[in-house]
Design a protein around this motif. Structure first.
Motif, PDB file in Angstrom:
ATOM      1  N   LEU A 253       0.827  -1.208   0.000  1.00 21.90           N
ATOM      2  CA  LEU A 253       0.000   0.000   0.000  1.00 21.90           C
ATOM      3  C   LEU A 253       0.860   1.256   0.000  1.00 21.90           C
ATOM      4  O   LEU A 253       0.537   2.236  -0.680  1.00 21.90           O
ATOM      5  CB  LEU A 253      -0.940  -0.002   1.209  1.00 21.90           C
ATOM      6  N   ARG A 254       1.932   1.238   0.779  1.00 20.98           N
ATOM      7  CA  ARG A 254       2.813   2.411   0.804  1.00 20.98           C
ATOM      8  C   ARG A 254       3.437   2.643  -0.567  1.00 20.98           C
ATOM      9  O   ARG A 254       3.603   3.781  -1.004  1.00 20.98           O
ATOM     10  CB  ARG A 254       3.900   2.228   1.862  1.00 20.98           C
ATOM     11  N   PHE A 255       3.780   1.553  -1.248  1.00 17.41           N
ATOM     12  CA  PHE A 255       4.344   1.692  -2.587  1.00 17.41           C
ATOM     13  C   PHE A 255       3.283   2.150  -3.588  1.00 17.41           C
ATOM     14  O   PHE A 255       3.531   3.013  -4.428  1.00 17.41           O
ATOM     15  CB  PHE A 255       4.941   0.361  -3.056  1.00 17.41           C
ATOM     16  N   CYS A 256       2.105   1.587  -3.474  1.00 19.32           N
ATOM     17  CA  CYS A 256       1.065   1.844  -4.478  1.00 19.32           C
ATOM     18  C   CYS A 256       0.488   3.256  -4.377  1.00 19.32           C
ATOM     19  O   CYS A 256       0.181   3.879  -5.403  1.00 19.32           O
ATOM     20  CB  CYS A 256      -0.059   0.819  -4.335  1.00 19.32           C
ATOM     21  N   LYS A 257       0.293   3.738  -3.154  1.00 22.11           N
ATOM     22  CA  LYS A 257      -0.244   5.084  -2.950  1.00 22.11           C
ATOM     23  C   LYS A 257      -1.555   5.307  -3.697  1.00 22.11           C
ATOM     24  O   LYS A 257      -1.818   6.390  -4.208  1.00 22.11           O
ATOM     25  CB  LYS A 257       0.782   6.139  -3.382  1.00 22.11           C
TER      26      LYS A 257
END
Length: 478
Positions: free
Chosen positions: A87-91
């Protein structure tokens, strides 16, 4: 005649499920039964089915207990850090989400088991796809193709089968193919990037806060199995299109009922669910690592390992009987859906093998290769691996067809190693074959129709397989 009927049976099956005239389970059972009668072997249908069930029973057992095991691990929060990292990567960017799906599927595929890969990938990514109204067939297509490339690992199955069939060392087959397989994996990442850009253009980009609104607690965390999610051909779904030009997405649905369904689906990421066991995190992580290590080292048959693992995970994490029954009931839909598909596929494979259709089809394909192609038999093998590993099991291809191709190649000075390496090219497509039990885990958990998945994925999987084959030729390993 058996050759024609064999191809006709496969074509009939594919047409019926892709046009949604029959469910996969019904088609897997009724179509081969009818063709068995048509070839005059109806009296032996029972024997063929029992043989097929016997051959696939260990696979069904493995999938049943693997679903329970990984379902429990998802319930107790073992994979929550992976989800948060993704999730942090996908934003909340559709492009990053699709690329993240490919990366996650490739990483988890290192354990060599497709079912495990799909359970973890779908459980992590499904809520995001639903929340952002993204096409679910993009998720299943990218995950299946990435896993297909990684399935060529020596402990994944195909490489070991090729080595056994041709009496070669698995490392001699796999290691020289690493550059070509790496190119294939890069092709999957590039594909995911392109598909992600398409989704971004269609939907726009949300902020992470907009996408991840805290939901009320829900006990069942794992996405349930199901037959359809309304996903149409070409990856288009029935959700309202967003305004990509404004940098935001339309999160409205056609009516309140659909919105409620969407909210319910997203509860799978609830960080406050009652099934979390943070104090047992390292026990569960150690148990999972030990289980996967034992699987890779082949200390015990995989069904036995998952049976023991599921029993231990349930006992330690949920020591009270009512809680154990609740966890088993929570994943019963997945277990029933997948095991039903496997046993239905046993009818299909049992009839194909028992009637001799597979053998006649393989002989016809090999015989159709012109003598002039003899010096290029490795390339021929690579090209044939695409349709043959899609229409028959890996066992049938590697133990029935590859030795014949290797013998024909040897007569023209082609090394069996080249034949073995080329035979791996079609694995990206193989993982979406209706004869692969793991694909039913993928589409079942993602709630995607198998026909929709097939229509969307096959063209990209074929392209990826051709990239692997082309890279192998370029690097001189094929």
């Amino acid at each position: 005649m058996l050759t024609i009927l064999g191809f006709a049976m496969i074509a009939t099956f594919l047409v019926l499920i892709m046009t949604k005239k029959m469910s996969p389970i019904a088609a897997l059972v009724l179509i081969p039964a009818l063709f068995c009668v048509a070839v005059g072997q109806g009296a032996q249908l029972g024997d063929y089915v029992i043989d097929g069930v016997g051959n696939l029973a260990p696979t069904a057992a493995m999938l049943m207990f693997a679903i329970v095991y990984f379902g429990v691990m998802i319930d107790v929060g073992l994979f929550d850090p992976i989800v948060r990292a993704i999730l942090r990567f996908c934003k909340a960017d559709p492009m990053r989400i699709v690329v993240g799906t490919a990366v996650l599927a490739a990483i988890v595929s290192l354990d060599g088991d497709g079912s495990t890969t799909f359970m973890i990938t779908v459980s992590a990514m499904y809520p995001l796809y639903k929340r952002l109204k993204m096409s679910l067939v993009v998720m299943t297509g990218v995950a299946a193709t990435a896993n297909g490339v990684m399935n060529t690992l020596p402990w994944g199955g195909p490489t070991a089968r090729a080595a056994t069939a041709l009496k070669l060392d698995a490392s001699e087959i796999f290691v020289p193919m690493i550059p070509a397989l790496a190119v294939g994996l890069l092709a999957v990442f590039l594909l995911s990037y392109v598909l992600g850009l398409r989704e971004r253009k269609r939907l726009g980009i949300l902020t992470l806060d907009e996408a991840l609104v805290r939901e009320p607690e829900q006990e069942t965390v794992m996405a349930g199995a199901g037959g359809g999610a309304g996903v149409g051909a070409g990856g288009e779904d029935r959700l309202r299109k967003g305004s990509g030009g404004t940098g935001s997405a339309d999160l409205t649905r056609d009516d309140d009922e659909e919105n409620a369904d969407d909210e319910e689906e997203f509860k799978g990421l609830d960080p406050n669910r009652s099934t979390l066991r943070p104090k047992l995190y390292w026990f569960n992580a150690g148990l999972t690592v030990a289980l996967l290590t034992a699987m890779i080292m082949e200390l015990m048959p995989i069904p036995v390992l998952f049976l023991l693992g599921a029993a231990l995970a349930l006992t330690v994490n949920f020591p009270h009987m009512p809680d154990q029954r609740a966890r088993i009931a929570a994943h019963a839909d997945n277990v029933l859906n997948v095991s039903g598909m496997v046993f239905a596929a046993a009818v299909f494979t049992g009839v194909l093998t028992g009637t001799g259709m597979v053998e006649h089809m393989a002989d016809w394909v090999v015989g159709a290769v012109p003598d002039a192609m003899g010096p290029h038999m490795a390339i021929v093998t690579g090209l044939l691996s695409l349709p043959l590993t899609y229409f028959m099991s890996n066992d049938g291809f590697y133990f029935g067809v590859v030795p014949v191709l290797a013998e024909a190649g040897a007569a023209h000075g082609v090394s069996p190693l080249e034949i073995a390496r080329a035979s791996l090219a079609g694995q990206a497509l193989h993982m979406s074959s209706p004869l692969v039990p793991a694909v039913y885990v993928l589409v079942g958990m993602a709630k995607v129709e198998f026909g929709d998945h097939t229509r969307f994925t096959v063209k990209w999987a074929v392209l990826t397989s051709l990239v692997v084959l082309g890279a192998g030729i370029l690097f001189g390993t094929i």
